[in-house]
Write a protein that holds these residues in place. Sequence first.
Motif, mmCIF file in Angstrom:
data_model
loop_
_atom_site.group_PDB
_atom_site.id
_atom_site.type_symbol
_atom_site.label_atom_id
_atom_site.label_comp_id
_atom_site.label_asym_id
_atom_site.label_seq_id
_atom_site.Cartn_x
_atom_site.Cartn_y
_atom_site.Cartn_z
ATOM 1 N N GLN A 1 0.851 -1.178 0.000
ATOM 2 C CA GLN A 1 0.000 0.000 0.000
ATOM 3 C C GLN A 1 0.890 1.232 0.000
ATOM 4 O O GLN A 1 2.031 1.193 0.456
ATOM 5 N N VAL A 2 0.348 2.336 -0.498
ATOM 6 C CA VAL A 2 1.069 3.601 -0.543
ATOM 7 C C VAL A 2 0.286 4.631 0.261
ATOM 8 O O VAL A 2 -0.930 4.746 0.108
ATOM 9 N N CYS A 3 0.978 5.378 1.108
ATOM 10 C CA CYS A 3 0.335 6.459 1.855
ATOM 11 C C CYS A 3 -0.001 7.578 0.876
ATOM 12 O O CYS A 3 0.865 8.038 0.123
ATOM 13 N N LEU A 4 -1.248 8.011 0.888
ATOM 14 C CA LEU A 4 -1.671 9.053 -0.035
ATOM 15 C C LEU A 4 -1.179 10.431 0.401
ATOM 16 O O LEU A 4 -1.207 11.375 -0.381
ATOM 17 N N GLY A 5 -0.690 10.550 1.620
ATOM 18 C CA GLY A 5 -0.188 11.821 2.110
ATOM 19 C C GLY A 5 1.270 12.057 1.782
ATOM 20 O O GLY A 5 1.657 13.144 1.371
ATOM 21 N N CYS A 6 2.101 11.022 1.951
ATOM 22 C CA CYS A 6 3.544 11.230 1.789
ATOM 23 C C CYS A 6 4.193 10.270 0.792
ATOM 24 O O CYS A 6 5.352 10.458 0.430
ATOM 25 N N GLY A 7 3.505 9.219 0.372
ATOM 26 C CA GLY A 7 4.049 8.311 -0.633
ATOM 27 C C GLY A 7 4.854 7.152 -0.094
ATOM 28 O O GLY A 7 5.426 6.382 -0.865
ATOM 29 N N ILE A 8 4.920 6.983 1.224
ATOM 30 C CA ILE A 8 5.680 5.865 1.776
ATOM 31 C C ILE A 8 4.906 4.564 1.544
ATOM 32 O O ILE A 8 3.685 4.566 1.443
ATOM 33 N N LYS A 9 5.625 3.449 1.465
ATOM 34 C CA LYS A 9 5.005 2.162 1.146
ATOM 35 C C LYS A 9 5.098 1.208 2.331
ATOM 36 O O LYS A 9 5.990 1.309 3.151
ATOM 37 N N ARG A 10 4.161 0.242 2.361
ATOM 38 C CA ARG A 10 4.169 -0.814 3.367
ATOM 39 C C ARG A 10 3.589 -2.072 2.745
ATOM 40 O O ARG A 10 2.630 -2.007 1.977
ATOM 41 N N LEU A 11 4.174 -3.207 3.059
ATOM 42 C CA LEU A 11 3.708 -4.472 2.497
ATOM 43 C C LEU A 11 2.309 -4.792 2.988
ATOM 44 O O LEU A 11 1.893 -4.356 4.057
ATOM 45 N N PHE A 12 1.591 -5.587 2.197
ATOM 46 C CA PHE A 12 0.203 -5.912 2.496
ATOM 47 C C PHE A 12 -0.011 -7.395 2.320
ATOM 48 O O PHE A 12 0.358 -7.980 1.298
ATOM 49 N N ASP A 13 -0.612 -8.034 3.311
ATOM 50 C CA ASP A 13 -0.942 -9.453 3.271
ATOM 51 C C ASP A 13 -2.374 -9.584 2.775
ATOM 52 O O ASP A 13 -3.314 -9.213 3.483
#
Length: 101
Positions: A48-60
């Motif tokens: 997923q991508v944060c819509l505020g800053c663009g940082i990413k995190r894995l998603f199960d």
Amino acid sequence: MGDEKKKSRWAPLGLMATGVAGAALVVFRGCWHRKMSWPVTLQKHSYQVCLGCGIKRLFDEEAFRSYGPYSYDLNRLIHWASAHQSRRERDADAVEHRPAS
């Protein structure tokens, strides 16, 4: 009418102070990552991508939740997931192949 003028005169200052406090919070704390995109899949990994800053995190996708650290570099996240996957497999093998006592 004198009281109404005082209230309206101070209202913009209150809004400005609130805005300044909110801006300071964002500057010192950073983004809270509250608005995340829908999961995107690339290289057999969903994130997923944060819509505020663009940082990413894995998603199960099976558990339908995000996991792991945040990073702007998707390759770093994929490497992290691979390292943790192999560690989990190693730990599972160690548990399964215990010698009988």
